[in-house]
Write a protein that holds these residues in place. Structure first.
Motif, PDB file in Angstrom:
ATOM      1  N   MET A   1      18.427  26.167   8.500  1.00  0.00           N
ATOM      2  CA  MET A   1      17.398  25.145   8.371  1.00  0.00           C
ATOM      3  C   MET A   1      17.427  24.564   6.964  1.00  0.00           C
ATOM      4  SD  MET A   1      15.255  23.450   9.715  1.00  0.00           S
ATOM      5  CE  MET A   1      13.685  22.904  10.146  1.00  0.00           C
ATOM      6  N   ASN A   2      17.343  23.252   6.860  1.00  0.00           N
ATOM      7  CA  ASN A   2      17.306  22.574   5.567  1.00  0.00           C
ATOM      8  C   ASN A   2      15.992  22.836   4.852  1.00  0.00           C
ATOM      9  OD1 ASN A   2      19.802  21.324   5.913  1.00  0.00           O
ATOM     10  ND2 ASN A   2      18.896  19.599   6.992  1.00  0.00           N
ATOM     11  N   LYS A   3      16.055  22.821   3.536  1.00  0.00           N
ATOM     12  CA  LYS A   3      14.846  22.974   2.750  1.00  0.00           C
ATOM     13  C   LYS A   3      14.059  21.666   2.785  1.00  0.00           C
ATOM     14  CE  LYS A   3      13.061  24.072  -1.728  1.00  0.00           C
ATOM     15  NZ  LYS A   3      13.212  23.664  -3.097  1.00  0.00           N
ATOM     16  N   ILE A   4      12.825  21.743   3.230  1.00  0.00           N
ATOM     17  CA  ILE A   4      11.953  20.569   3.282  1.00  0.00           C
ATOM     18  C   ILE A   4      11.355  20.358   1.897  1.00  0.00           C
ATOM     19  CG2 ILE A   4       9.810  19.656   4.263  1.00  0.00           C
ATOM     20  CD1 ILE A   4      10.582  21.216   6.848  1.00  0.00           C
ATOM     21  N   ILE A   5      11.378  19.131   1.427  1.00  0.00           N
ATOM     22  CA  ILE A   5      10.830  18.772   0.122  1.00  0.00           C
ATOM     23  C   ILE A   5       9.403  18.281   0.333  1.00  0.00           C
ATOM     24  CG2 ILE A   5      11.085  17.268  -1.894  1.00  0.00           C
ATOM     25  CD1 ILE A   5      13.454  19.270  -1.452  1.00  0.00           C
ATOM     26  N   THR A   6       8.445  18.893  -0.358  1.00  0.00           N
ATOM     27  CA  THR A   6       7.041  18.478  -0.248  1.00  0.00           C
ATOM     28  C   THR A   6       6.567  17.934  -1.580  1.00  0.00           C
ATOM     29  OG1 THR A   6       6.625  20.154   1.444  1.00  0.00           O
ATOM     30  CG2 THR A   6       4.704  19.258   0.292  1.00  0.00           C
ATOM     31  N   LEU A   7       6.013  16.731  -1.534  1.00  0.00           N
ATOM     32  CA  LEU A   7       5.492  16.078  -2.734  1.00  0.00           C
ATOM     33  C   LEU A   7       4.017  15.756  -2.541  1.00  0.00           C
ATOM     34  CD1 LEU A   7       8.491  13.686  -3.004  1.00  0.00           C
ATOM     35  CD2 LEU A   7       7.966  15.432  -4.677  1.00  0.00           C
ATOM     36  N   THR A   8       3.241  15.931  -3.593  1.00  0.00           N
ATOM     37  CA  THR A   8       1.822  15.567  -3.596  1.00  0.00           C
ATOM     38  C   THR A   8       1.662  14.358  -4.509  1.00  0.00           C
ATOM     39  OG1 THR A   8       1.182  17.863  -3.255  1.00  0.00           O
ATOM     40  CG2 THR A   8      -0.519  16.376  -4.071  1.00  0.00           C
ATOM     41  N   ILE A   9       0.941  13.362  -4.034  1.00  0.00           N
ATOM     42  CA  ILE A   9       0.761  12.132  -4.799  1.00  0.00           C
ATOM     43  C   ILE A   9      -0.454  12.270  -5.703  1.00  0.00           C
ATOM     44  CG2 ILE A   9       0.378   9.640  -4.617  1.00  0.00           C
ATOM     45  CD1 ILE A   9       1.824   9.772  -1.929  1.00  0.00           C
ATOM     46  N   SER A  10      -0.296  11.874  -6.952  1.00  0.00           N
ATOM     47  CA  SER A  10      -1.388  11.951  -7.922  1.00  0.00           C
ATOM     48  C   SER A  10      -2.544  11.041  -7.499  1.00  0.00           C
ATOM     49  CB  SER A  10      -0.894  11.533  -9.312  1.00  0.00           C
ATOM     50  OG  SER A  10      -0.625  10.143  -9.330  1.00  0.00           O
ATOM     51  N   ASP A  11      -3.737  11.347  -7.989  1.00  0.00           N
ATOM     52  CA  ASP A  11      -4.902  10.524  -7.670  1.00  0.00           C
ATOM     53  C   ASP A  11      -4.707   9.072  -8.103  1.00  0.00           C
ATOM     54  OD1 ASP A  11      -6.228  12.663  -6.536  1.00  0.00           O
ATOM     55  OD2 ASP A  11      -7.385  13.118  -8.338  1.00  0.00           O
ATOM     56  N   SER A  12      -4.150   8.865  -9.296  1.00  0.00           N
ATOM     57  CA  SER A  12      -3.980   7.493  -9.785  1.00  0.00           C
ATOM     58  C   SER A  12      -2.985   6.714  -8.924  1.00  0.00           C
ATOM     59  CB  SER A  12      -3.554   7.480 -11.255  1.00  0.00           C
ATOM     60  OG  SER A  12      -2.341   8.186 -11.417  1.00  0.00           O
ATOM     61  N   ASP A  13      -1.872   7.332  -8.540  1.00  0.00           N
ATOM     62  CA  ASP A  13      -0.914   6.638  -7.685  1.00  0.00           C
ATOM     63  C   ASP A  13      -1.426   6.517  -6.255  1.00  0.00           C
ATOM     64  OD1 ASP A  13       0.748   6.139  -9.792  1.00  0.00           O
ATOM     65  OD2 ASP A  13       2.289   7.584  -9.208  1.00  0.00           O
ATOM     66  N   SER A  14      -2.296   7.438  -5.828  1.00  0.00           N
ATOM     67  CA  SER A  14      -2.903   7.329  -4.497  1.00  0.00           C
ATOM     68  C   SER A  14      -3.694   6.033  -4.359  1.00  0.00           C
ATOM     69  CB  SER A  14      -3.819   8.521  -4.217  1.00  0.00           C
ATOM     70  OG  SER A  14      -3.078   9.691  -4.032  1.00  0.00           O
ATOM     71  N   GLU A  15      -4.360   5.643  -5.421  1.00  0.00           N
ATOM     72  CA  GLU A  15      -5.118   4.376  -5.417  1.00  0.00           C
ATOM     73  C   GLU A  15      -4.189   3.194  -5.147  1.00  0.00           C
ATOM     74  OE1 GLU A  15      -8.473   3.787  -6.076  1.00  0.00           O
ATOM     75  OE2 GLU A  15      -8.872   5.936  -6.151  1.00  0.00           O
ATOM     76  N   ILE A  16      -3.064   3.176  -5.832  1.00  0.00           N
ATOM     77  CA  ILE A  16      -2.099   2.082  -5.674  1.00  0.00           C
ATOM     78  C   ILE A  16      -1.502   2.097  -4.266  1.00  0.00           C
ATOM     79  CG2 ILE A  16       0.081   1.138  -6.520  1.00  0.00           C
ATOM     80  CD1 ILE A  16      -0.666   2.469  -9.265  1.00  0.00           C
ATOM     81  N   VAL A  17      -1.174   3.278  -3.776  1.00  0.00           N
ATOM     82  CA  VAL A  17      -0.603   3.415  -2.434  1.00  0.00           C
ATOM     83  C   VAL A  17      -1.596   2.916  -1.386  1.00  0.00           C
ATOM     84  CG1 VAL A  17       0.121   5.131  -0.723  1.00  0.00           C
ATOM     85  CG2 VAL A  17       1.030   5.246  -3.040  1.00  0.00           C
ATOM     86  N   ARG A  18      -2.881   3.277  -1.546  1.00  0.00           N
ATOM     87  CA  ARG A  18      -3.910   2.806  -0.594  1.00  0.00           C
ATOM     88  C   ARG A  18      -4.030   1.282  -0.632  1.00  0.00           C
ATOM     89  NH1 ARG A  18      -6.655   7.455  -2.047  1.00  0.00           N
ATOM     90  NH2 ARG A  18      -7.905   6.420  -3.632  1.00  0.00           N
ATOM     91  N   GLU A  19      -4.001   0.703  -1.814  1.00  0.00           N
ATOM     92  CA  GLU A  19      -4.081  -0.754  -1.934  1.00  0.00           C
ATOM     93  C   GLU A  19      -2.878  -1.413  -1.264  1.00  0.00           C
ATOM     94  OE1 GLU A  19      -5.575  -4.397  -2.554  1.00  0.00           O
ATOM     95  OE2 GLU A  19      -6.634  -2.511  -2.868  1.00  0.00           O
ATOM     96  N   ASN A  20      -1.687  -0.854  -1.468  1.00  0.00           N
ATOM     97  CA  ASN A  20      -0.492  -1.403  -0.816  1.00  0.00           C
ATOM     98  C   ASN A  20      -0.584  -1.280   0.703  1.00  0.00           C
ATOM     99  OD1 ASN A  20       0.966  -2.398  -3.014  1.00  0.00           O
ATOM    100  ND2 ASN A  20       1.799  -0.392  -3.483  1.00  0.00           N
ATOM    101  N   ALA A  21      -1.191  -0.212   1.189  1.00  0.00           N
ATOM    102  CA  ALA A  21      -1.359  -0.051   2.642  1.00  0.00           C
ATOM    103  C   ALA A  21      -2.266  -1.154   3.188  1.00  0.00           C
ATOM    104  CB  ALA A  21      -1.927   1.326   2.962  1.00  0.00           C
ATOM    105  N   LYS A  22      -3.336  -1.466   2.470  1.00  0.00           N
ATOM    106  CA  LYS A  22      -4.232  -2.557   2.907  1.00  0.00           C
ATOM    107  C   LYS A  22      -3.483  -3.881   2.941  1.00  0.00           C
ATOM    108  CE  LYS A  22      -8.372  -0.450   1.017  1.00  0.00           C
ATOM    109  NZ  LYS A  22      -9.288  -0.451  -0.122  1.00  0.00           N
ATOM    110  N   LEU A  23      -2.708  -4.147   1.901  1.00  0.00           N
ATOM    111  CA  LEU A  23      -1.949  -5.400   1.849  1.00  0.00           C
ATOM    112  C   LEU A  23      -0.877  -5.454   2.935  1.00  0.00           C
ATOM    113  CD1 LEU A  23      -1.627  -5.664  -2.030  1.00  0.00           C
ATOM    114  CD2 LEU A  23      -3.032  -7.124  -0.543  1.00  0.00           C
ATOM    115  N   ALA A  24      -0.290  -4.315   3.270  1.00  0.00           N
ATOM    116  CA  ALA A  24       0.758  -4.267   4.296  1.00  0.00           C
ATOM    117  C   ALA A  24       0.205  -4.506   5.695  1.00  0.00           C
ATOM    118  CB  ALA A  24       1.486  -2.919   4.240  1.00  0.00           C
ATOM    119  N   MET A  25      -1.100  -4.351   5.875  1.00  0.00           N
ATOM    120  CA  MET A  25      -1.704  -4.555   7.197  1.00  0.00           C
ATOM    121  C   MET A  25      -1.603  -6.001   7.659  1.00  0.00           C
ATOM    122  SD  MET A  25      -5.024  -2.068   6.929  1.00  0.00           S
ATOM    123  CE  MET A  25      -5.784  -2.697   8.415  1.00  0.00           C
ATOM    124  N   ILE A  26      -1.433  -6.932   6.743  1.00  0.00           N
ATOM    125  CA  ILE A  26      -1.381  -8.351   7.097  1.00  0.00           C
ATOM    126  C   ILE A  26      -0.226  -8.651   8.034  1.00  0.00           C
ATOM    127  CG2 ILE A  26      -1.032 -10.688   6.186  1.00  0.00           C
ATOM    128  CD1 ILE A  26      -2.495  -9.674   3.628  1.00  0.00           C
TER     129      ILE A  26
END
Length: 183
Positions: A1-26
């Motif tokens: 089995m391959n090693k799965i890579i797990t990443l946690t997104i920082s709070d500050s970058d989470s804000e940007i990611v959420r904003e991009n998700a809203k913009l991508a909904m268009i």
């Protein structure tokens, strides 16, 4: 089995990611869900896609810059999107993100690629996002387009008909992909 890579997104970058998700909904579309189901889950689907692509950029390039540049381009042209490039600098890498709904084990999922999304010599990455916060992403593995089966899925799960599936246990190691990209 391959090693799965797990990443946690920082709070500050989470804000940007959420904003991009809203913009991508268009201009957002789904290759898996039907139109009515898509409307109900558009926000969640877009957020999962953004988390997955951000995590892919961080792991594969050691930076979020390729993700941020791709989103800047897509946000300027929401009905055209990113033109198929998830991460600037990795033009043939397609991050396939999905919400973990049926199991908390990311190795229990499959990579799915629709015919419209397939491109010769492309690389597809399976990225699984748990429902809980903080935002995390499990990069499970990857496959070349040529690794996908010759015939699309035609099994009991009707919503997957027509997709080309690869079990997580059959995917290549994310560490191998990172090394390949560095070359």
């Amino acid at each position: 089995m391959n090693k799965i890579i797990t990443l946690t997104i920082s709070d500050s970058d989470s804000e940007i990611v959420r904003e991009n998700a809203k913009l991508a909904m268009i201009g957002g579309v789904s290759r898996i869900r039907k139109k009515e189901d898509r409307r109900k889950s558009l926000g969640e689907d877009q957020l999962v896609g953004q988390i997955s692509t951000y995590a892919g950029s961080i792991f594969l390039t050691d930076s979020p810059d390729g993700y941020f540049k791709a989103r800047e381009k897509a946000n300027k042209n929401p009905h055209l999107g990113d033109g198929g490039v998830d991460i600037i600098g990795l033009p043939n890498v397609d991050i396939k993100g999905s919400m973990m709904r049926y199991s908390k084990d990311p190795s229990k999922y499959r990579l799915l690629v629709r015919q419209k999304e397939r491109h010769k010599d492309w690389i597809y990455v399976l990225a699984m996002v748990p429902k809980e916060r903080p935002y995390k992403c499990h990069l499970v593995g990857w496959a070349y387009d040529s690794d996908l089966p010759e015939e699309p899925y035609n099994g009991p799960i009707k919503s997957l008909h027509g997709a080309f599936l690869k079990e997580s246990s059959e995917l290549r190691s994310m560490s191998d992909l990172k090394e390949k990209i560095k070359l």
